[in-house]
Each structure stands twice: as structure tokens, then as C-alpha cells.
Design a protein around this motif. Structure first.
Motif, PDB file in Angstrom:
ATOM      1  N   HIS A   1      38.780  35.013  38.816  1.00  0.00           N
ATOM      2  CA  HIS A   1      38.822  34.169  38.207  1.00  0.00           C
ATOM      3  C   HIS A   1      37.970  32.431  39.659  1.00  0.00           C
ATOM      4  CE1 HIS A   1      41.744  30.577  37.364  1.00  0.00           C
ATOM      5  NE2 HIS A   1      40.872  30.044  38.385  1.00  0.00           N
ATOM      6  N   THR A   2      36.692  32.462  38.681  1.00  0.00           N
ATOM      7  CA  THR A   2      35.835  31.378  40.532  1.00  0.00           C
ATOM      8  C   THR A   2      35.630  30.105  40.047  1.00  0.00           C
ATOM      9  OG1 THR A   2      34.841  33.532  40.765  1.00  0.00           O
ATOM     10  CG2 THR A   2      33.585  31.418  40.656  1.00  0.00           C
TER      11      THR A   2
ATOM     12  N   ILE B   1      32.205  39.794  37.855  1.00  0.00           N
ATOM     13  CA  ILE B   1      32.005  39.625  36.851  1.00  0.00           C
ATOM     14  C   ILE B   1      32.484  38.520  37.134  1.00  0.00           C
ATOM     15  CG2 ILE B   1      33.876  39.091  35.010  1.00  0.00           C
ATOM     16  CD1 ILE B   1      34.856  41.873  34.818  1.00  0.00           C
ATOM     17  N   TRP B   2      31.905  37.155  36.513  1.00  0.00           N
ATOM     18  CA  TRP B   2      31.725  35.897  37.919  1.00  0.00           C
ATOM     19  C   TRP B   2      32.649  34.657  36.520  1.00  0.00           C
ATOM     20  CZ3 TRP B   2      27.210  31.685  37.373  1.00  0.00           C
ATOM     21  CH2 TRP B   2      27.873  30.359  37.443  1.00  0.00           C
ATOM     22  N   THR B   3      34.350  35.546  36.362  1.00  0.00           N
ATOM     23  CA  THR B   3      34.864  34.998  35.311  1.00  0.00           C
ATOM     24  C   THR B   3      34.908  33.505  35.468  1.00  0.00           C
ATOM     25  OG1 THR B   3      36.118  36.872  36.352  1.00  0.00           O
ATOM     26  CG2 THR B   3      37.896  34.964  35.132  1.00  0.00           C
ATOM     27  N   HIS B   4      35.163  33.231  34.584  1.00  0.00           N
ATOM     28  CA  HIS B   4      35.105  31.306  33.941  1.00  0.00           C
ATOM     29  C   HIS B   4      34.012  30.714  33.968  1.00  0.00           C
ATOM     30  CE1 HIS B   4      39.307  32.374  33.600  1.00  0.00           C
ATOM     31  NE2 HIS B   4      39.787  32.189  34.477  1.00  0.00           N
ATOM     32  N   ALA B   5      33.058  31.353  34.056  1.00  0.00           N
ATOM     33  CA  ALA B   5      31.617  30.911  34.288  1.00  0.00           C
ATOM     34  C   ALA B   5      31.750  29.226  33.419  1.00  0.00           C
ATOM     35  CB  ALA B   5      30.560  32.151  34.010  1.00  0.00           C
ATOM     36  N   HIS B   6      31.983  30.013  31.849  1.00  0.00           N
ATOM     37  CA  HIS B   6      31.856  28.593  31.228  1.00  0.00           C
ATOM     38  C   HIS B   6      32.095  27.148  31.489  1.00  0.00           C
ATOM     39  CE1 HIS B   6      36.331  30.095  30.794  1.00  0.00           C
ATOM     40  NE2 HIS B   6      36.238  28.978  30.488  1.00  0.00           N
TER      41      HIS B   6
END
Ligand SMILES: [Zn+2]
Length: 333
Positions: A194-195, A219-224
Motif C-alpha cells: 500500500h503506497t 506491486i506498487w499498490t494504489h498507484a492511481h
């Protein structure tokens, strides 16, 4: 002689299918070949307990009544052709492997759970020992879960879930990321972090490299949450997975634009989409408002098609990419 050759071939087939299993995917009901993952939502939640690490526990909810409330949402997903949902709630935030096991059996949807800790939000969701122990000690706890199962349930984590704050990394964030690297090297489990923004994303990729872990394990999570697509491109070129994992109808245009951008750069094979939906909340009547898992199928996928993505591209995004992401194997530099 011909018969011997036939048996030799059978044996080789067996060995090769076993070794395929070796690098399979770990669901709450056991290990499966990566090819059996099927259509997947890679970031959702069934239950999240926000009360904090010092107060949460299985006493906070009743597994049977939660399962009864949530089963229809998984059956609805199954009807749409999905086979797997990755449940991303970490320990001390409502992770419940037995609840997931029950729901997986009842719905016939494959579910993944995780090991690791959530270090964002000033440590609200961290057990005390996170602050006292070293990265090696934390990693040993997570490796223990990966090797021997979670809390004597016989259920194994299928990935590592951590989180960092949406700003340059603090010491506690760094420690958790380092522990994730050590756990990855010992178990081959993928790191979902979670980033949000690019700054902590690239700081984490640096820590991975210091530990000899390839960005494709991350996984670059919350990349949006990062507005600059060029940052996503740069991380994907290094090999990281870029997760736009909070799809909502009012974000449709951005998700479509991002898909077209990544396709143009030949990097659709590093993109992951999901809703980050669900969230039965203990303490609220009936678990509160539960958000189902169908908007991607109903709204995003048709829009991607209208904008020129092929059936093969859709298959890439929702079948091939999750299978490649969660396939257990150490990815080292
Ligand atoms: Zn989430």
C-alpha cells in the motif's frame, strides 16, 4: 521398448507438471498451478476492522454471520466468470483465514490471504513488537506463517501485504519493507505494498535493490494516486507491477487513459486493476455498507473494449497478469 518410452514420457510429463506446481499460487484452500488462477480481481477486501491493533481480534465478529452476509457477493462474481479474488486485509486489520476458507468452499471462488504488517497511519495497525524487533525478527514471524501456516489453521499466505505512508519513508516503514524483502527471498511470495505516490514507491524499489530483490516481486499498490503516468512507466520499465486498484465509475476516464498509455508503451503486461471494494466492518450494524465487486466487469471492461483494447488485452489484464504477479518464486537481481 516402445512401452518403456511411453512410460518415460509419462514420467517426464509428471515431473514437469510437478515443477509447474512448485511455482504455483497459494490460495486459502491450497496450492494451485498459476494457469488455474483464471479471471482475477487482485485487490479486494471481505472484512476490515479499523479499531486498531491493540483492540482487534476474532472476538469482534461472528464468522458464520459474516460469511452469510458476504457469500452472495462472491456468487455474483462467480456468475460473471471470475475464479479468484485476492483478499488484501493484513493481520491486525481483520485478516481472518478461516472465514476466507469457509467462503471459498461455499462460493467456489479461489481466495488468497497474506502475511505482513500495515505500517501506515502512524502505527495504529501495528502490534507493539513491530517497534521493538528488527527487520530480521519481523521477517522470521512472516516466514514462519509461510512455512507452517497462519495461527495453526493449516492455511497459508499467498503473498506479503505491507503498507507505508504517503510521504517519504519513516524508519518504521523502512523496517517493514526490509522485512518484506527478507521474507520474499526466503519464500518467493510477492510483495504488495500500500503506497500511493511515486516518492515512497521508488524509495521502496531502492530498498528492494539493496536486498537483491528484483522489482518484479513488487506491486506498487494504489498507484492511481500518483498523477504522473511517466512515473508509472518508469517503475514498470524496471519490472514493478502497477496497480490501479480502486476503480469507481467516476474514475473511468483515467483508468481507460492509463490503459491506453501503457499499451502504447508496450507495458500492458505490468498493469493490474481492481476495486479495493468490500469491507464488512465489525462494530457497524450488519457490517455496514458493503461494496460489491462488479463495476469492473459492468463498466470498465466494456469501456476498454470501446477504446480499442482487444479480447487478448483484457485476458492479459485480468488473467495473465495476476497469474504472473502471484506465482510464487524468488525474483532476485
Ligand atoms: Zn485495500
Amino acid at each position: 521398448m516402445k512401452l518403456h518410452f511411453f512410460y518415460l514420457c509419462l514420467f517426464l510429463l509428471f515431473v514437469s507438471s510437478c515443477s509447474k506446481n512448485e511455482s504455483g499460487i497459494i490460495t486459502v484452500t491450497g496450492k494451485i498451478p498459476a494457469g488455474a488462477l483464471g479471471k482475477t480481481l487482485h485487490h479486494e477486501h471481505l472484512l476490515v476492522d479499523f479499531i486498531g491493533a491493540d483492540s482487534t481480534g476474532y472476538h469482534r465478529w461472528n464468522k458464520d454471520s459474516v460469511a452469510e452476509r458476504l457469500l452472495p457477493y462472491l456468487l455474483e462474481l462467480k456468475k460473471l466468470g471470475y475464479k479468484t479474488l485476492v483478499e488484501c486485509t493484513p493481520a491486525y486489520l481483520g485478516r481472518d483465514p478461516e472465514l476466507l476458507h469457509m467462503l471459498s468452499k461455499e462460493s467456489d471462488i479461489q481466495l488468497l490471504t497474506n502475511t505482513g504488517y500495515y505500517s501506515a497511519v502512524e502505527g495504529k495497525f501495528l502490534p507493539r513488537h513491530t517497534f521493538d524487533e528488527t527487520a530480521v525478527q519481523l521477517a522470521n514471524r512472516w516466514i514462519e506463517e509461510a512455512k507452517n501456516g497462519i495461527e495453526h489453521t493449516g492455511i497459508f499466505p499467498g503473498f506479503i501485504k505491507i503498507s507505508v505512508d504517503r510521504k517519504p519513508l519513516e524508519a518504521i516503514n523502512r523496517k517493514v519493507v526490509e522485512a518484506a524483502c527478507l521474507t520474499h527471498k526466503a519464500t518467493g511470495l510477492t510483495i504488495m505494498s500500500h503506497t500511493g505516490l511515486a516518492v515512497p514507491a521508488f524509495q521502496q524499489l531502492e530498498i528492494l535493490k539493496e536486498h537483491g530483490v528484483h522489482p518484479s516481486a513488487f506491486i506498487w499498490t494504489h498507484a492511481h494516486n500518483e498523477t504522473d503516468f511517466n512515473k508509472h512507466l518508469e517503475a514498470a520499465q524496471q519490472g514493478a507491477w502497477i496497480a490501479f486498484d480502486n476503480f469507481r465509475p467516476d474514475r473511468l476516464e483515467r483508468y481507460v487513459d492509463f490503459s491506453l498509455f501503457m499499451k502504447k508503451h508496450g507495458l500492458l503486461h505490468k498493469v493490474l486493476f481492481s476495486h479495493d471494494a468490500g469491507w464488512y466492518r465489525p462494530g457497524e450494524p450488519g457490517g455496514g455498507n458493503f461494496r460489491g465487486f462488479t463495476e469492473i466487469e459492468d463498466i470498465l471492461i466494456p469501456a476498454l473494449r470501446e477504446n480499442g483494447l482487444s479480447q487478448q488485452d483484457i485476458h492479459q489484464l485480468f488473467v495473465l497478469n495476476p497469474a504472473e504477479t502471484f506465482k510464487v518464486r524468488p525474483r532476485l537481481l
